[in-house]
Write an enzyme that holds these catalytic residues in place. Structure first.
Site, PDB file in Angstrom:
ATOM      1  N   LYS A 102       0.849  -1.211   0.000  1.00  0.00           N
ATOM      2  CA  LYS A 102       0.000   0.000   0.000  1.00  0.00           C
ATOM      3  C   LYS A 102       0.875   1.248   0.000  1.00  0.00           C
ATOM      4  CE  LYS A 102      -2.341  -1.389   3.927  1.00  0.00           C
ATOM      5  NZ  LYS A 102      -3.241  -1.113   5.068  1.00  0.00           N
ATOM      6  N   LYS A 152       2.901   2.165   2.229  1.00  0.00           N
ATOM      7  CA  LYS A 152       2.780   2.737   3.576  1.00  0.00           C
ATOM      8  C   LYS A 152       3.888   2.122   4.430  1.00  0.00           C
ATOM      9  CE  LYS A 152      -1.185   3.364   6.721  1.00  0.00           C
ATOM     10  NZ  LYS A 152      -2.611   3.097   6.969  1.00  0.00           N
TER      11      LYS A 152
HETATM   12  N1  C2G Z   1      -9.210   5.933  13.480  1.00  0.00           N
HETATM   13  C1  C2G Z   1     -10.120   6.736  14.196  1.00  0.00           C
HETATM   14  N2  C2G Z   1      -9.777   8.027  14.515  1.00  0.00           N
HETATM   15  C2  C2G Z   1      -8.571   8.531  14.155  1.00  0.00           C
HETATM   16  C3  C2G Z   1      -7.641   7.721  13.449  1.00  0.00           C
HETATM   17  C4  C2G Z   1      -7.991   6.423  13.126  1.00  0.00           C
HETATM   18  O1  C2G Z   1     -11.227   6.289  14.553  1.00  0.00           O
HETATM   19  N3  C2G Z   1      -8.287   9.796  14.499  1.00  0.00           N
HETATM   20  C5  C2G Z   1      -9.614   4.564  13.137  1.00  0.00           C
HETATM   21  C6  C2G Z   1      -9.630   4.310  11.617  1.00  0.00           C
HETATM   22  O2  C2G Z   1     -10.803   4.804  11.039  1.00  0.00           O
HETATM   23  C7  C2G Z   1      -9.514   2.798  11.556  1.00  0.00           C
HETATM   24  C8  C2G Z   1      -8.624   2.485  12.778  1.00  0.00           C
HETATM   25  O3  C2G Z   1      -8.657   3.641  13.628  1.00  0.00           O
HETATM   26  O4  C2G Z   1     -10.785   2.184  11.723  1.00  0.00           O
HETATM   27  C9  C2G Z   1      -7.185   2.176  12.382  1.00  0.00           C
HETATM   28  O5  C2G Z   1      -6.719   3.247  11.584  1.00  0.00           O
HETATM   29  P1  C2G Z   1      -5.416   3.038  10.669  1.00  0.00           P
HETATM   30  O6  C2G Z   1      -4.348   2.455  11.462  1.00  0.00           O
HETATM   31  O7  C2G Z   1      -5.202   4.331   9.964  1.00  0.00           O
HETATM   32  O8  C2G Z   1      -5.869   1.907   9.666  1.00  0.00           O
HETATM   33  P2  C2G Z   1      -6.330   2.024   8.161  1.00  0.00           P
HETATM   34  O9  C2G Z   1      -5.252   2.584   7.324  1.00  0.00           O
HETATM   35  O10 C2G Z   1      -7.647   2.700   8.147  1.00  0.00           O
HETATM   36  O11 C2G Z   1      -6.450   0.461   7.796  1.00  0.00           O
HETATM   37  O12 C2G Z   1      -8.230  -3.240   5.437  1.00  0.00           O
HETATM   38  C10 C2G Z   1      -8.530  -2.045   6.121  1.00  0.00           C
HETATM   39  C11 C2G Z   1      -7.277  -1.354   6.577  1.00  0.00           C
HETATM   40  O13 C2G Z   1      -6.440  -2.222   7.293  1.00  0.00           O
HETATM   41  C12 C2G Z   1      -7.636  -0.159   7.437  1.00  0.00           C
END
Ligand code: C2G
Length: 149
Positions: A45, A47
């Protein structure tokens, strides 16, 4: 009724936004299982997390809202995961609204409101900016080498 919830994420530089998402997801049932993106999957990704998969897994397992953690290695494993864990609910932050409606034939799909004003990207950028202004003590430099590598 005992309900199983499954959610996914990278959870890098674990912060209060992650904590609240997990707390809210866990409150929907009695068992929360988290799929954590592996380092290889994140590379695909484009990332690059600061914390390795092993570290992020350990941090999540120490969170009282999390009951189980497994590896997220690809985009298309969710259907098999939902069946494997007999998940009743798929929950994720509303930055993904609509993206996983395709799973609603298997379980209840819930989009939870994100916590405003905090994100892993903000934390990283904040550190880099403060570093460039020499506002960060010397011993942070190794840490920064890892995130700016
Ligand atoms: N999140 C949140 N508030 C934030 C930051 C993140 O509620 N200020 C939530 C995101 O929406 C997600 C979770 O925390 O549900 C994890 O966020 P990330 O680590 O950024 O994961 P992401 O890139 O969204 O990965 O297959 C799906 C992916 O793995 C999702």
């Amino acid at each position: 009724m005992k309900k199983t919830i499954v959610t996914y994420g990278t959870f890098d530089l674990f912060h209060v936004g992650h904590v609240r998402l997990l707390q809210r997801a866990r409150s929907l049932g009695s068992r929360l299982i988290v799929g954590v993106s592996t380092d290889d999957f994140n590379s695909s990704k484009n990332k690059h997390a600061v914390n390795s998969y092993a570290e992020r897994r350990e941090i999540l397992l120490s969170c009282r809202f999390v009951d189980e953690v497994f590896a997220e290695e690809s985009w298309d494993q969710k259907r098999a995961d939902i069946l494997r864990f007999s998940a009743d609910i798929f929950a994720i932050g509303d930055d993904w609204t609509g993206k996983f409606d395709c799973l609603s034939d298997l379980c209840n799909v819930v989009y939870l409101s994100r916590t405003d004003g905090i994100s892993t990207t903000c934390i990283r950028n904040n550190i880099i900016v403060r570093h460039s202004r020499n506002e960060i003590p010397y011993n942070y430099l190794d840490y920064l080498d890892r995130i700016t590598a």
